[in-house]
Design an enzyme around this catalytic site. Sequence first.
Site, mmCIF file in Angstrom:
data_model
loop_
_atom_site.group_PDB
_atom_site.id
_atom_site.type_symbol
_atom_site.label_atom_id
_atom_site.label_comp_id
_atom_site.label_asym_id
_atom_site.label_seq_id
_atom_site.Cartn_x
_atom_site.Cartn_y
_atom_site.Cartn_z
ATOM 1 N N ARG A 204 0.838 -1.203 0.000
ATOM 2 C CA ARG A 204 0.000 0.000 0.000
ATOM 3 C C ARG A 204 0.873 1.254 0.000
ATOM 4 O O ARG A 204 0.578 2.235 -0.675
ATOM 5 C CB ARG A 204 -0.949 -0.010 1.205
ATOM 6 C CG ARG A 204 -2.116 -0.975 1.025
ATOM 7 C CD ARG A 204 -3.151 -0.802 2.125
ATOM 8 N NE ARG A 204 -2.715 -1.378 3.394
ATOM 9 C CZ ARG A 204 -3.066 -2.582 3.845
ATOM 10 N NH1 ARG A 204 -3.854 -3.357 3.129
ATOM 11 N NH2 ARG A 204 -2.628 -3.022 5.002
ATOM 12 N N PHE A 220 -11.251 -4.622 -5.931
ATOM 13 C CA PHE A 220 -11.294 -5.416 -4.691
ATOM 14 C C PHE A 220 -10.724 -4.566 -3.551
ATOM 15 O O PHE A 220 -9.775 -4.942 -2.880
ATOM 16 C CB PHE A 220 -10.497 -6.727 -4.830
ATOM 17 C CG PHE A 220 -10.818 -7.519 -6.071
ATOM 18 C CD1 PHE A 220 -11.922 -8.370 -6.094
ATOM 19 C CD2 PHE A 220 -10.033 -7.426 -7.213
ATOM 20 C CE1 PHE A 220 -12.230 -9.116 -7.231
ATOM 21 C CE2 PHE A 220 -10.329 -8.167 -8.354
ATOM 22 C CZ PHE A 220 -11.424 -9.021 -8.370
ATOM 23 N N ASP A 242 -15.700 -2.769 -5.024
ATOM 24 C CA ASP A 242 -15.809 -3.976 -4.203
ATOM 25 C C ASP A 242 -17.271 -4.408 -4.231
ATOM 26 O O ASP A 242 -18.165 -3.582 -4.434
ATOM 27 C CB ASP A 242 -15.363 -3.710 -2.754
ATOM 28 C CG ASP A 242 -14.944 -4.988 -2.028
ATOM 29 O OD1 ASP A 242 -13.724 -5.231 -1.883
ATOM 30 O OD2 ASP A 242 -15.839 -5.768 -1.620
ATOM 31 N N SER A 243 -17.504 -5.713 -4.035
ATOM 32 C CA SER A 243 -18.891 -6.186 -4.067
ATOM 33 C C SER A 243 -19.485 -6.326 -2.668
ATOM 34 O O SER A 243 -20.596 -6.823 -2.521
ATOM 35 C CB SER A 243 -18.970 -7.520 -4.808
ATOM 36 O OG SER A 243 -18.124 -8.456 -4.186
ATOM 37 N N ASP A 293 -6.349 -6.684 -6.421
ATOM 38 C CA ASP A 293 -6.006 -7.479 -5.231
ATOM 39 C C ASP A 293 -7.191 -8.382 -4.867
ATOM 40 O O ASP A 293 -7.867 -8.160 -3.861
ATOM 41 C CB ASP A 293 -5.650 -6.539 -4.069
ATOM 42 C CG ASP A 293 -5.205 -7.307 -2.835
ATOM 43 O OD1 ASP A 293 -4.748 -8.464 -2.971
ATOM 44 O OD2 ASP A 293 -5.318 -6.753 -1.713
ATOM 45 N N CYS A 333 -3.306 -14.160 -3.835
ATOM 46 C CA CYS A 333 -3.025 -14.665 -2.483
ATOM 47 C C CYS A 333 -3.424 -16.139 -2.393
ATOM 48 O O CYS A 333 -3.674 -16.658 -1.322
ATOM 49 C CB CYS A 333 -3.740 -13.830 -1.428
ATOM 50 S SG CYS A 333 -5.525 -13.815 -1.604
HETATM 51 N N1 SAH Z 1 -6.887 -4.724 -1.130
HETATM 52 C C1 SAH Z 1 -7.606 -4.871 0.119
HETATM 53 C C2 SAH Z 1 -7.930 -6.321 0.427
HETATM 54 C C3 SAH Z 1 -8.746 -7.028 -0.627
HETATM 55 S S1 SAH Z 1 -9.551 -8.447 -0.039
HETATM 56 C C4 SAH Z 1 -6.787 -4.209 1.235
HETATM 57 O O1 SAH Z 1 -5.642 -3.797 1.001
HETATM 58 O O2 SAH Z 1 -7.323 -4.099 2.342
HETATM 59 C C5 SAH Z 1 -10.569 -8.893 -1.361
HETATM 60 C C6 SAH Z 1 -11.855 -8.060 -1.505
HETATM 61 O O3 SAH Z 1 -12.502 -8.509 -2.693
HETATM 62 C C7 SAH Z 1 -12.884 -8.199 -0.407
HETATM 63 O O4 SAH Z 1 -13.179 -6.934 0.117
HETATM 64 C C8 SAH Z 1 -14.145 -8.783 -1.096
HETATM 65 O O5 SAH Z 1 -15.350 -8.182 -0.624
HETATM 66 C C9 SAH Z 1 -13.914 -8.397 -2.523
HETATM 67 N N2 SAH Z 1 -14.510 -9.247 -3.572
HETATM 68 C C10 SAH Z 1 -14.519 -10.585 -3.658
HETATM 69 N N3 SAH Z 1 -15.037 -10.988 -4.839
HETATM 70 C C11 SAH Z 1 -15.370 -9.867 -5.518
HETATM 71 C C12 SAH Z 1 -15.928 -9.603 -6.803
HETATM 72 N N4 SAH Z 1 -16.231 -10.590 -7.646
HETATM 73 N N5 SAH Z 1 -16.118 -8.320 -7.180
HETATM 74 C C13 SAH Z 1 -15.799 -7.306 -6.350
HETATM 75 N N6 SAH Z 1 -15.243 -7.491 -5.127
HETATM 76 C C14 SAH Z 1 -15.039 -8.739 -4.716
#
Ligand code: SAH
Length: 389
Positions: A204, A220, A242-243, A293, A333
Amino acid sequence: MPGKERSVLRRHPWVFAGSVAHLKGRVRTGDTVDVLADDGRPLGRAAFSPHSQIRARMWTFDSEEIIDHAFFKRRVAAAVAARAVLPELRDQQGLRLIHGESDGLPGVIADRYGDTVVLALNSAGAEKWRDALVAALVQATGCARVFERSDSDVRGLEGLQARTGALHGSEPGAIVIEEHGVRLEVDVRGGHKTGFYLDQRENRLLAGRLAAGRSVLNCFCYTGGFSLQALAGGASSVLSIDSSSPALEGARRNLALNPQLDAARAEWRDADVFEALRALRKAGARFDFIILDPPKFAPSAAHADRAARAYKDINLLGFRLLSPGGLLMTYSCSGGIGLDLFQKIVAGAAGDAGVDARILRRLAAAPDHPAAMAFPEGEYLKGLLCQMV
Ligand code: SAH
């Protein structure tokens, strides 16, 4: 079984069900057992887990070491002290203190947020020693609260029920930590994992450094960790997707906690990333810096094929949405996808998108998430910083 002791001799901490020839005596879930080679040679001591394919997890490779409260005190103190050695970890308010197998404590995760430790117990052995772990953590950190978040899916594989709640001190309320000058609220009771993705802390910071003057797309975004660093770094705009609506509500609250940031540059979109990227492409959108991510698409190698297609899809769309000279920061991940395979997938995506791109950096989890040499599974997070030519 003959030959099956090899991985334990190399200090890999997992004993699979298929490697166990027989079990002597009556052993219950989480009990400590002596692990012997086929010729009877002692290999160390492990926690027994009858419901899991990982039938035993090694506590120690010293067959004389006693597994008791003092053992956990030593291991926890060593894990906490190891973090203090690294200057970049020394003043972090959000810090992983125990990273399971790689800290010699299989199935144990402990994250510190201010004066609260969040503990996740993901194995039968860890479950058995809950009290010893809590006492050791309180002693090693002086923290006021220990809160349990043992509710990950992997508990099911060990035959354990989900469990959450205060283990020491009061129930934590909203906790605010500062990360690289940005304030972030961590919901340790209801957030993902222990409340926050500490493993991406350094990435980050890098994203913030790269963001100046760029239009950023953060896919995400969860509670906006990357988005806020990008704003702090001077991004011209940040669109975050994000979803999960609770995650986006958290992101909006986080932005409000940072009045120094220009909120007018931030837009949050509640959408499925796969669909949103296609819609952006249709609309002819372009971005100077895209962050991908996603969640774990492949928890194990068995899911690798389907996961590879999902990674390819988002990276392909990512490359197509980049403006010339743009940057793509992309992660996996998934334990089931190694760095080599991930790099091949991303290269394939660039090829299919018809772009020339190069890798500027290979990225990994922050050093409070170490990977023991003998435990490559600990190296789950991999990322690439790519630049479109
Ligand atoms: N980058 C973030 C962590 C990401 S975790 C950080 O630094 O804090 C992954 C995220 O993807 C979660 O918040 C989850 O809600 C979201 N997610 C999972 N599948 C998804 C999709 N198909 N579309 C959008 N968001 C999604």
